[in-house]
Enzyme design. Structure first.
Site, mmCIF file in Angstrom:
data_model
loop_
_atom_site.group_PDB
_atom_site.id
_atom_site.type_symbol
_atom_site.label_atom_id
_atom_site.label_comp_id
_atom_site.label_asym_id
_atom_site.label_seq_id
_atom_site.Cartn_x
_atom_site.Cartn_y
_atom_site.Cartn_z
ATOM 1 N N SER A 237 39.731 43.205 44.409
ATOM 2 C CA SER A 237 39.507 44.609 44.048
ATOM 3 C C SER A 237 38.110 45.144 44.266
ATOM 4 C CB SER A 237 39.899 44.846 42.600
ATOM 5 O OG SER A 237 41.290 44.985 42.535
ATOM 6 N N LYS B 99 33.315 51.372 37.054
ATOM 7 C CA LYS B 99 34.777 51.336 37.108
ATOM 8 C C LYS B 99 35.348 51.562 35.713
ATOM 9 C CE LYS B 99 38.534 48.386 38.892
ATOM 10 N NZ LYS B 99 38.867 47.092 39.517
ATOM 11 N N SER C 13 41.399 47.546 43.758
ATOM 12 C CA SER C 13 41.591 48.608 42.797
ATOM 13 C C SER C 13 40.314 49.387 42.452
ATOM 14 C CB SER C 13 42.170 48.029 41.508
ATOM 15 O OG SER C 13 41.278 47.106 40.928
HETATM 16 N N1 GLN Z 1 45.511 43.843 44.606
HETATM 17 C C1 GLN Z 1 45.400 42.764 43.672
HETATM 18 C C2 GLN Z 1 46.317 43.000 42.506
HETATM 19 O O1 GLN Z 1 46.944 44.007 42.490
HETATM 20 C C3 GLN Z 1 43.996 42.583 43.227
HETATM 21 C C4 GLN Z 1 43.598 43.502 42.159
HETATM 22 C C5 GLN Z 1 42.278 43.180 41.587
HETATM 23 O O2 GLN Z 1 41.493 42.433 42.148
HETATM 24 N N2 GLN Z 1 42.053 43.698 40.395
HETATM 25 O O3 GLN Z 1 46.449 42.196 41.621
#
Ligand code: GLN
Length: 463
Positions: free
Chosen positions: A156, A57, A132
């Protein structure tokens, strides 16, 4: 060598459609693969990941490789060091293939908030892969990489794992070093593995886990996981299904979820429906905490220290303001503004402190349930993967996608998403939440289910 080349040719064939990778490190990877080949010929001791490609990532530092968090503001930044997780992977012979697409600074649930265009779901190209860590999950699903790293602040890893029909683990807070993970919300996030099968996921986890003097929140697990001897086992497992995590879920997803629970029952598990009354406040508390921490963590992007700098004449405050104005995307700005507001003198108690209190209650709910049950189970996501563009204009509806994943981050517990079926050809994931450092149990239950369903044999159509 052939293995690495084969995965790169899959990328060349398919990634124009999927857009999972932001950049590849092919030359270096082939060089490393050659080194592994020589080690094989010389019959040297091989690492546990020898010759295996890994997609990373774009918020995890690999020495000398540009890392941007899918943001313009970090364009051109090359970290001078490896994240601990990367150093451990390299030490076991793993080979970094390239950096994968994500929501900018890991803020989002669809990978549409990337400054470099969205990733598409290999199971249906007009749908999102989740986020994400969408690039990592899509790369694994589309067989472009056997293994990937993601990060999970509020879902994410699990969200894209569920949407792409692969296995993803958010480890116990402190199980994996965050050194070299570009910070979004430090009290919530962990680096974790994504793979096609439970065993591969366990293997990668066992490589990256462990105490690291460079991250003082890490701990050595009480017991070392041995992925090689891992066996599926759901017998006598007591599952708790909180109604708060099933309520409001798309009925087709719910049906697949219950089918998986009943399959586990056939394999010897038992389940009870329970109530965890504070979970319904998790989402609100999560977003206050995550945005507050983000507003502080992202203050360092000033146009001086990293990556992008706006071309303006003027004093430093102007450079700073313009760099941030031009460098950050709309979702990141929204969160910096909201987080700064939540932490401001007059509102600190009303928002941030209140959210911390909710966090304590959520933790307590889990402690109570996990003193009576082995594992908490729920659907990973409340819906099947949605269409690209469907939620970008409505941030709240995007945030709502995280209802079932964020409670785990508030509590710091480990949770895994394992494929459990399809709805009209679209993947559905089952979430298993364990007690602190109980990853092995999650893997065993998931493996038992995987052995029954054999979903990993299905290939995404890439259309
Ligand atoms: N969707 C969540 C956020 O936008 C989780 C994102 C994540 O786990 N990095 O914060």
């Amino acid at each position: 060598m052939e293995v690495v080349e084969a995965f790169y040719s899959r990328v060349e064939e398919n990634d124009a459609k999927v857009n999972a990778f932001l950049r590849l490190t092919k030359e270096k990877a082939l060089e490393e693969a050659r080194r592994v080949d020589i080690a094989v010929k010389r019959e040297e001791r091989l690492g546990r990941l020898a010759g295996l490609p890994i997609a990373v990532k774009d918020n995890i530092c690999v020495k000398g490789v540009e890392v941007t968090c899918a943001s313009k503001i970090l364009a051109g930044y090359r970290p001078p060091y490896d994240a601990t997780a990367i150093a451990k992977i390299k030490a076991e012979g793993g080979i970094v293939m390239g950096m994968t697409n994500m929501d900018e600074f890991a803020m989002g649930s669809s990978t549409e908030n990337s400054a470099y265009g969205p990733t598409r779901n290999p199971w249906s190209l007009d749908r999102v892969p989740g986020g994400s860590s969408g690039g990592s999950a899509a790369a694994v699903a589309a067989r472009m990489s056997p293994l990937a790293l993601g990060s999970d602040t509020g879902g994410s890893i699990r969200c894209p794992a569920a949407f792409c029909s692969v296995v993803g683990l958010k480890p116990t807070y402190g199980a994996v070093s965050r050194y070299g993970l570009i910070a979004y919300a430090c009290s919530l996030e962990q680096i974790g593995p994504i793979a096609r099968t439970v065993k591969d996921c366990a293997l990668l986890f066992s490589v990256i886990a462990g105490r690291d003097p460079r991250d003082s929140t890490t701990l050595e697990p009480p017991r070392r996981l041995e992925p090689e001897s891992l066996e599926g086992d759901a017998s006598r497992v007591k599952l708790a299904v909180p109604k708060e995590l099933v309520h409001g879920v798309d009925p087709r997803v719910e049906e697949r979820f219950w089918r998986a629970i009943h399959k586990l029952e056939e394999l010897g598990a038992s389940y009870s429906e329970v109530s965890m009354p504070n979970l319904k406040y998790s989402l609100a508390a999560y977003y206050v905490i995550a945005m507050s921490e983000a507003s502080s963590n992202l203050a360092r992007y000033d146009g001086v220290r990293y990556g992008y700098r706006a071309k303006v004449e003027g004093d430093w405050s102007e450079v700073y303001a313009r760099t941030r104005e031009e460098g950050f995307g709309p979702e990141v700005k929204r969160r910096i503004i909201l987080g700064t507001f939540a932490l401001s003198a007059g509102y600190y108690g009303r928002y941030y402190l209140k959210a911390l209190k909710v966090r304590a209650l959520v933790k307590r709910d889990f402690q109570e349930i996990l003193s009576k049950f082995d594992v908490v189970a729920s659907p990973t996501m409340p819906t099947p993967p949605f269409k690209l563009g469907e939620k970008v204009k409505d941030p709240l509806s995007m945030y709502m996608m995280d209802v079932d994943t964020v409670p785990v981050n508030l509590a710091g517990l480990p949770a895994l998403s394992v494929p459990c079926g399809f709805v009209d050809g679209l993947p559905v994931g089952l979430q298993l939440i364990g007690n602190y450092f109980d990853e092995e149990r999650l893997f065993k239950i998931a493996l038992a289910l995987e052995d029954e369903l054999r979903i990993y044999e299905r290939k995404p159509p890439l259309s």
